[in-house]
Design an enzyme around this catalytic site. Sequence first.
Site, PDB file in Angstrom:
ATOM      1  N   TYR A   1      -3.013   4.855   6.901  1.00 32.03           N
ATOM      2  CA  TYR A   1      -3.332   4.049   8.083  1.00 32.03           C
ATOM      3  C   TYR A   1      -4.548   4.620   8.804  1.00 32.03           C
ATOM      4  O   TYR A   1      -5.433   3.876   9.242  1.00 32.03           O
ATOM      5  CB  TYR A   1      -2.137   4.000   9.043  1.00 32.03           C
ATOM      6  CG  TYR A   1      -1.033   3.091   8.612  1.00 32.03           C
ATOM      7  CD1 TYR A   1      -1.068   1.732   8.916  1.00 32.03           C
ATOM      8  CD2 TYR A   1       0.062   3.570   7.904  1.00 32.03           C
ATOM      9  CE1 TYR A   1      -0.048   0.887   8.532  1.00 32.03           C
ATOM     10  CE2 TYR A   1       1.093   2.725   7.515  1.00 32.03           C
ATOM     11  CZ  TYR A   1       1.030   1.379   7.831  1.00 32.03           C
ATOM     12  OH  TYR A   1       2.044   0.541   7.444  1.00 32.03           O
TER      13      TYR A   1
ATOM     14  N   LYS B   1       0.831  -1.201   0.000  1.00 25.37           N
ATOM     15  CA  LYS B   1       0.000   0.000   0.000  1.00 25.37           C
ATOM     16  C   LYS B   1       0.864   1.248   0.000  1.00 25.37           C
ATOM     17  O   LYS B   1       2.027   1.160   0.422  1.00 25.37           O
ATOM     18  CB  LYS B   1      -0.914  -0.004   1.222  1.00 25.37           C
ATOM     19  CG  LYS B   1      -0.130   0.080   2.523  1.00 25.37           C
ATOM     20  CD  LYS B   1      -0.983  -0.083   3.733  1.00 25.37           C
ATOM     21  CE  LYS B   1      -0.138   0.020   4.986  1.00 25.37           C
ATOM     22  NZ  LYS B   1       1.038  -0.898   5.016  1.00 25.37           N
TER      23      LYS B   1
END
Length: 368
Positions: A217, A132
């Site tokens: 996140y 990611k």
Amino acid sequence: MIDTNRRSLAIAAGSAITMAAAGLPVMAATPGRKLGYAIVGLGGYGLGVIIPQFKNCQHSKLVALVSGDPAKARRVAAEYGVPERSIYNYQNFDSIKDNPDIDIVYVCLPVSMHAEYTIRAAAAGKHVMCEKPMAVSSAECEAMIAACKKAGKKLMIGYRCHFEPYNLEAIRRARAGEIGKLRYFRSEHGFTMNNPNAWRLKKALSGGGSLMDIGIYALNAARYMTGEEPIAVYAKETTDRNDPRFREVEDMIEFQLEFPSGVIGSCMSMYSANQNHILLMGDKGRIDMEPGTRYDGNKLWVGQDRSTPITPQPGPGATQWAGQLDHLSLCVINNREPIVAGEEGLRDIRIIEAIYRSAREQKRIALG
């Protein structure tokens, strides 16, 4: 003395409960069959974090390396028992199609390279784990998903926190109603980026600044902790463009997420301060994680009392990375879709694009 087999079964049962509560499927495995991974990129994450984790895996093993540095690749191969014939560079990468030992390719490259190597890996007949953020744009994400579907291969995004025990425990307790009806979510994620020459500060390589790197996140946690998809965003950027680190990308960006149930998410991403925090506020209590998504040392409290942090049930793997690696292997073995498939990465990138647009236009952006 506790019998080892009974203890292992008890841990497995606890893990299964936690996984089920968090939406993780419990899958069967083929005894003795470990799927082979090729790691693409021997930088800090691929070499320093992922490769050492294979010793903790039950269903995955390291079988190949892809690097632009042949000396480093040979050194790493010798250390981890990878045969020299299974060392590739970026020019001959497509010949992995002829290596039957490789089942899965893990792309650990700068973000601007994710789409190219995911698409090439799928064309070579390999399943893909992609780190990611998934890509620099939603258009690239869509192309990656299409390429893997066309090839009939799995695509999973490296969202390790979906396999991290403290995050799974927080999800389980929130779903169980321990804090009542969720009303508010807050997360701040940041660290001090000291190296002005880091690739993450080059927009052409990273796609953006702190939001693309550490802010994802906070965004992803808002989605998996609430179990909802946001319907609107509002964002504001604060960046000192005289700072040589931030000539191309943002430093701080704060964004508010509106969810269908009425929950409000308030998030902050930054490259100039260290913070790692997740808070869920319900009408009957709170779940607090500080730090919440680090590699180790995460802590969890329920309620106001911080004197006794909670020890979570075991996660699905010996470590969050082992759980992540083995999850994709088991999905391949059982022909199941990963819980963090390409569509998960696409959703985050679409929201990130809306956050950037909101900060640029200084207005609320509704999400489709």
